[in-house]
Design a protein around this motif. Structure first.
Motif, PDB file in Angstrom:
ATOM      1  N   ILE A   1       0.868  -1.185   0.000  1.00 51.52           N
ATOM      2  CA  ILE A   1       0.000   0.000   0.000  1.00 51.52           C
ATOM      3  C   ILE A   1       0.902   1.232   0.000  1.00 51.52           C
ATOM      4  O   ILE A   1       1.894   1.288   0.728  1.00 51.52           O
ATOM      5  CB  ILE A   1      -0.903  -0.002   1.246  1.00 51.52           C
ATOM      6  CG1 ILE A   1      -1.902  -1.161   1.160  1.00 51.52           C
ATOM      7  CG2 ILE A   1      -1.625   1.337   1.425  1.00 51.52           C
ATOM      8  CD1 ILE A   1      -2.553  -1.495   2.484  1.00 51.52           C
TER       9      ILE A   1
ATOM     10  N   PRO B   1      -0.862  -0.028 -10.493  1.00 45.44           N
ATOM     11  CA  PRO B   1      -1.972  -0.983 -10.370  1.00 45.44           C
ATOM     12  C   PRO B   1      -2.569  -1.385 -11.721  1.00 45.44           C
ATOM     13  O   PRO B   1      -3.088  -2.488 -11.867  1.00 45.44           O
ATOM     14  CB  PRO B   1      -3.009  -0.225  -9.535  1.00 45.44           C
ATOM     15  CG  PRO B   1      -2.262   0.855  -8.850  1.00 45.44           C
ATOM     16  CD  PRO B   1      -1.085   1.188  -9.689  1.00 45.44           C
ATOM     17  N   ASP B   2      -2.458  -0.499 -12.730  1.00 50.39           N
ATOM     18  CA  ASP B   2      -3.003  -0.857 -14.054  1.00 50.39           C
ATOM     19  C   ASP B   2      -2.007  -1.672 -14.877  1.00 50.39           C
ATOM     20  O   ASP B   2      -2.260  -1.966 -16.050  1.00 50.39           O
ATOM     21  CB  ASP B   2      -3.417   0.407 -14.819  1.00 50.39           C
ATOM     22  CG  ASP B   2      -2.229   1.308 -15.162  1.00 50.39           C
ATOM     23  OD1 ASP B   2      -1.071   0.923 -14.837  1.00 50.39           O
ATOM     24  OD2 ASP B   2      -2.441   2.389 -15.738  1.00 50.39           O
TER      25      ASP B   2
ATOM     26  N   ALA C   1      -6.146   0.579  -0.611  1.00 54.37           N
ATOM     27  CA  ALA C   1      -5.745  -0.832  -0.661  1.00 54.37           C
ATOM     28  C   ALA C   1      -6.008  -1.470  -2.017  1.00 54.37           C
ATOM     29  O   ALA C   1      -5.436  -2.505  -2.341  1.00 54.37           O
ATOM     30  CB  ALA C   1      -6.464  -1.597   0.434  1.00 54.37           C
ATOM     31  N   ASN C   2      -6.894  -0.845  -2.811  1.00 53.63           N
ATOM     32  CA  ASN C   2      -7.214  -1.421  -4.117  1.00 53.63           C
ATOM     33  C   ASN C   2      -6.152  -1.113  -5.158  1.00 53.63           C
ATOM     34  O   ASN C   2      -6.249  -1.551  -6.291  1.00 53.63           O
ATOM     35  CB  ASN C   2      -8.552  -0.872  -4.616  1.00 53.63           C
ATOM     36  CG  ASN C   2      -9.663  -1.293  -3.696  1.00 53.63           C
ATOM     37  OD1 ASN C   2      -9.641  -2.389  -3.143  1.00 53.63           O
ATOM     38  ND2 ASN C   2     -10.616  -0.397  -3.488  1.00 53.63           N
ATOM     39  N   ALA C   3      -5.178  -0.325  -4.771  1.00 50.08           N
ATOM     40  CA  ALA C   3      -4.218   0.118  -5.762  1.00 50.08           C
ATOM     41  C   ALA C   3      -2.795   0.010  -5.212  1.00 50.08           C
ATOM     42  O   ALA C   3      -2.136   0.993  -4.976  1.00 50.08           O
ATOM     43  CB  ALA C   3      -4.519   1.557  -6.166  1.00 50.08           C
ATOM     44  N   ARG C   4      -2.381  -1.221  -4.972  1.00 51.99           N
ATOM     45  CA  ARG C   4      -1.017  -1.422  -4.477  1.00 51.99           C
ATOM     46  C   ARG C   4       0.006  -1.173  -5.570  1.00 51.99           C
ATOM     47  O   ARG C   4      -0.272  -1.403  -6.743  1.00 51.99           O
ATOM     48  CB  ARG C   4      -0.861  -2.856  -3.967  1.00 51.99           C
ATOM     49  CG  ARG C   4      -1.552  -3.047  -2.641  1.00 51.99           C
ATOM     50  CD  ARG C   4      -1.681  -4.528  -2.289  1.00 51.99           C
ATOM     51  NE  ARG C   4      -2.764  -4.654  -1.331  1.00 51.99           N
ATOM     52  CZ  ARG C   4      -2.576  -4.909  -0.034  1.00 51.99           C
ATOM     53  NH1 ARG C   4      -1.374  -5.130   0.429  1.00 51.99           N
ATOM     54  NH2 ARG C   4      -3.589  -4.964   0.792  1.00 51.99           N
TER      55      ARG C   4
ATOM     56  N   ASP D   1      -2.781   6.972  -7.784  1.00 51.97           N
ATOM     57  CA  ASP D   1      -2.906   5.547  -7.445  1.00 51.97           C
ATOM     58  C   ASP D   1      -3.006   5.381  -5.928  1.00 51.97           C
ATOM     59  O   ASP D   1      -3.868   4.650  -5.427  1.00 51.97           O
ATOM     60  CB  ASP D   1      -1.669   4.758  -7.918  1.00 51.97           C
ATOM     61  CG  ASP D   1      -1.567   4.664  -9.432  1.00 51.97           C
ATOM     62  OD1 ASP D   1      -2.608   4.791 -10.116  1.00 51.97           O
ATOM     63  OD2 ASP D   1      -0.428   4.478  -9.921  1.00 51.97           O
TER      64      ASP D   1
ATOM     65  N   LYS E   1      -6.170   5.798  -4.015  1.00 51.79           N
ATOM     66  CA  LYS E   1      -7.186   4.729  -4.117  1.00 51.79           C
ATOM     67  C   LYS E   1      -7.038   3.684  -3.023  1.00 51.79           C
ATOM     68  O   LYS E   1      -7.845   2.749  -2.942  1.00 51.79           O
ATOM     69  CB  LYS E   1      -7.091   4.062  -5.496  1.00 51.79           C
ATOM     70  CG  LYS E   1      -7.503   4.997  -6.622  1.00 51.79           C
ATOM     71  CD  LYS E   1      -7.332   4.303  -7.956  1.00 51.79           C
ATOM     72  CE  LYS E   1      -7.417   5.316  -9.106  1.00 51.79           C
ATOM     73  NZ  LYS E   1      -6.591   4.894 -10.248  1.00 51.79           N
TER      74      LYS E   1
END
Lengths: 473, 203
Positions: free
Chosen positions: B10, B153-154, B137-140, B132, B135
């Motif tokens: 994170i 993340p992408d 925890a959804n975007a480590r 990023d 966002k």
């Protein structure tokens, strides 16, 4: 006869660097020999502990000099230190210097003082040397043409154990200051002007050589003030080429070379100034006659404004990041855009620190304080940079000028520059200060700092608000 | 020093410029004679309120950033004082990597000595990673030191520079003092030459 190939002209920095490379690796990283280290109580305990845990020795104990300065009270030295943590830290340094055999000036020694004041004072600092200390203001010693920079505790340990450091060569920057400063403008204003111009990261990755007639005209004390704050412009080290003033200052100092060694050293030192035609990665020019007495308004040393100016408006910032930083600084400082600097009241005045705790600084402040009184409600401290500075000031009667004006006359140490000892600002309290950093909380949590020269701080103490020293005759 | 190889973690956004080491760890904490235990004092003045309670608005007081191991921040991070207590406090909190447009010189070397990887990237790239990080925890972010890339993340891979010596020490968790002590003879040879050339340096 065949002429030898002409060597590439070198800068002062190149010469010191090249003469200290022990080993160079393919990626340019060098193992650099370190001639001297200054040691103080705050950044050394963990380094000595590291040596102890691994059973390592100090390679050259006599190449070090230790003193307590950051934590020490500036009041009665006869009593034990009240603050327990500070007392332990001082005791820890005393244990370490005994165990590892390092020269040390105890608190009761007249030579005790701020590391960056006592190095030059003792002749420990010499041209052409490499010198480090676990303190960012080690840049001060560059005034002697020594390559001097601050290091962290791991590097303190590395130097203690090996007398070397791994370093990549810095880039060369030259800052040339021409012209003659006007009345009321001195070394502190010159360096604040430089920081204001290039910014607090302007020197990152560089070693700065200060040059030009206005630098040459400065005393050694003034050059130390300029080099001291090089780190506030992001550069780890500042340099001034050694000249006759440097040699005159050093002659006869206790740790300076003597007799035949002095002559030999002098001949070497004279080869150090940058060669004609040496090139720099970056050049900056300033005219000292354009500089007015400067003060800071915000929480970064680059936040400078002439004393005749006003608090700037964040809407004029170069980008959003800077605008947000300015807005936050105004809120923290409790001032609003457009306020004239001379309308800002102060509650505390601090004269001292490794930036401005030398005899010349005290003389400049005393010249303003003489025959005047500190304004009601203002606490004014004068903290000499060393016991020897204090002694000399007392010989000259400066202590009486200060105390008669209502300033407190203290013992030597870092004091309110970083507020590790009992000298600190209360939350919301505002100070005019000769120190080097106006960061949030630097002089005490919630404290507000305006940086300026010693004469300007004395003027502010007398007016009770930030004042123009040129109004005092 | 702990090794650094690959970190998937994170990232906490701290969109401030010129974060000085006084802000990272105030001077009163410099009275310690240990390297550990400074995590709770990290960013003290902006992390806690006057009564000592956590300021719920500060990023590290929010979930999931209490568990952040990467910090994304603004230019000139770590300026000011040379105190190594700053990286000690960051490490003690849990940070192993800091991403910013640039870092102050002394902080830069102090961080690496403590196993913290500093990644310098252009402002526009840092801005993307800041987004990023927002966002949570959804975007480590993934930081791969061996390959010298940060993976967003992408999936976008962003390369970064680091000098080979620092990379080598970090990947292997090397004790630099121990390494240099193996060169004692070379250092001794330098000293012998220097003693001849500039004898006044040896008193």
């Amino acid at each position: 006869m065949v002429q030898p190939a002409k060597a590439k002209p070198k800068t002062l920095f190149d010469k010191i660097w090249d003469s200290h490379v022990v080993e160079r690796s393919d990626d340019g990283t060098c193992l650099l020999y370190i001639d001297r280290q200054l040691v103080h109580e705050v950044t050394s305990a963990q380094a000595f502990e590291g040596l102890r845990l691994t059973g390592r020795k100090v390679r050259r104990p006599e190449a070090n000099l230790a003193v307590c300065d950051h934590n020490v009270p500036t009041t009665d030295r006869g009593k034990p230190i009240e603050d327990e943590d500070s007392r332990i830290q001082v005791a820890e340094l005393e244990r370490n210097v005994r165990e590892f055999g390092i020269p040390y000036f105890p608190l009761t020694d007249a030579r005790q003082g701020i590391v960056h004041i006592i190095g030059p004072e003792q002749g420990f600092t010499q041209p052409g040397m490499t010198l480090v200390c676990g303190d960012s203001h080690t840049a001060t010693h560059g005034a002697f043409g020594a390559l001097a920079f601050g290091v962290g505790t791991s590097e303190v340990e590395h130097v203690l154990a090996t007398q070397t450091l791994y370093q990549k060569p810095a880039k060369n920057m030259r800052i040339t200051v021409t012209g003659t400063p006007h009345r009321g403008v001195g070394a502190k204003d010159i360096i604040l002007a430089i920081i204001g111009k290039i910014g607090t990261a302007g020197g990152t990755g560089h070693v700065v050589e200060f040059a030009g007639p206005a630098i040459e005209a400065l005393s050694m004390e003034g050059r130390m003030t300029v080099c001291n704050m090089t780190i506030e412009a992001g550069a780890r080290a500042g340099l001034v080429a050694p000249d006759q003033k440097t040699y005159d200052y050093m002659a006869g100092k206790p740790m300076a070379p003597k007799g035949g060694a002095w002559e030999m050293a002098l001949a070497y030192w004279k080869t150090l100034p940058s060669d004609p035609g040496a090139t720099y990665d970056r050049e900056v020019k300033l005219d000292a006659s354009d500089i007015a007495p400067l003060v800071t308004w915000g929480t970064s040393p680059e936040d400078v404004v002439p004393i005749t100016g006003a608090v700037p408006d964040p809407s004029t910032a170069r980008d959003d990041n800077k605008r947000r930083a300015m807005e936050r600084a105004l809120e923290y400082m409790g001032i609003t855009a457009g306020t004239k600097m001379t309308d800002i009241p102060i509650q505390t005045a601090f004269i001292g620190s490794c930036t401005n705790g030398r005899i010349e600084d005290l003389r400049a402040a005393a010249a303003i304080a003489r025959g005047r009184k500190v304004a009601d409600g203002v606490r004014a401290l004068v903290v000499p940079g060393s016991g020897l500075v204090k002694h000399q000031a007392e010989e000259e009667g400066l202590d009486r000028i200060f105390t008669e004006a209502g300033f407190e006359w203290r013992e030597a140490g870092c004091s309110m520059c970083l507020a590790m000892n009992p000298d600190k600002l209360a939350p919301g309290e505002r100070a005019a200060s000769t120190s080097n950093r106006n960061f949030e909380g630097r002089q005490g949590p919630g404290g507000r700092t305006h940086l300026m020269s010693p004469a300007m701080v004395a003027a502010a103490a007398i007016r009770g608000r930030i004042a123009d020293v040129r109004d005092f005759d | 020093m702990e090794k650094f190889t690959t970190l998937i973690a994170i990232a906490a956004p701290l969109p401030m410029i010129n974060v000085d080491t006084d802000k990272i760890i105030p001077a009163k904490w410099l009275k310690t004679i240990k390297r550990t235990g400074l995590g709770p004092a990290l960013f003290e003045a902006i992390r806690y309120r006057k009564d000592g309670s956590e300021d719920p608005g500060f990023v590290l007081n929010k979930e999931p950033y209490r568990h952040a191991e990467i910090l994304v921040t603004g230019e000139n991070f770590g300026c000011g004082s040379s105190r190594e207590h700053a990286p000690w406090a960051l490490l003690d909190f849990g940070f192993r990597c800091i991403i910013a447009p640039d870092f102050a010189d002394i902080f830069y070397s102090n961080a690496f000595k403590n196993g913290i990887l500093l990644v310098k990237l252009p402002q526009a790239t840092v801005d993307k990673m800041m987004a990023d990080a927002e966002k949570g925890a959804n975007a480590r972010l993934t930081v791969d030191l061996e390959r010298q890339v940060v993976v967003r993340p992408d999936g976008e891979e962003v390369p970064f520079d680091i000098d080979p010596f620092r990379k080598h020490c970090l990947l292997n968790g090397l004790d630099e003092v121990g390494l240099t002590l193996q060169k004692a003879e070379t250092i001794g040879g330098f000293e012998a030459r220097q003693k001849t050339a500039t004898p006044w340096l040896y008193r």
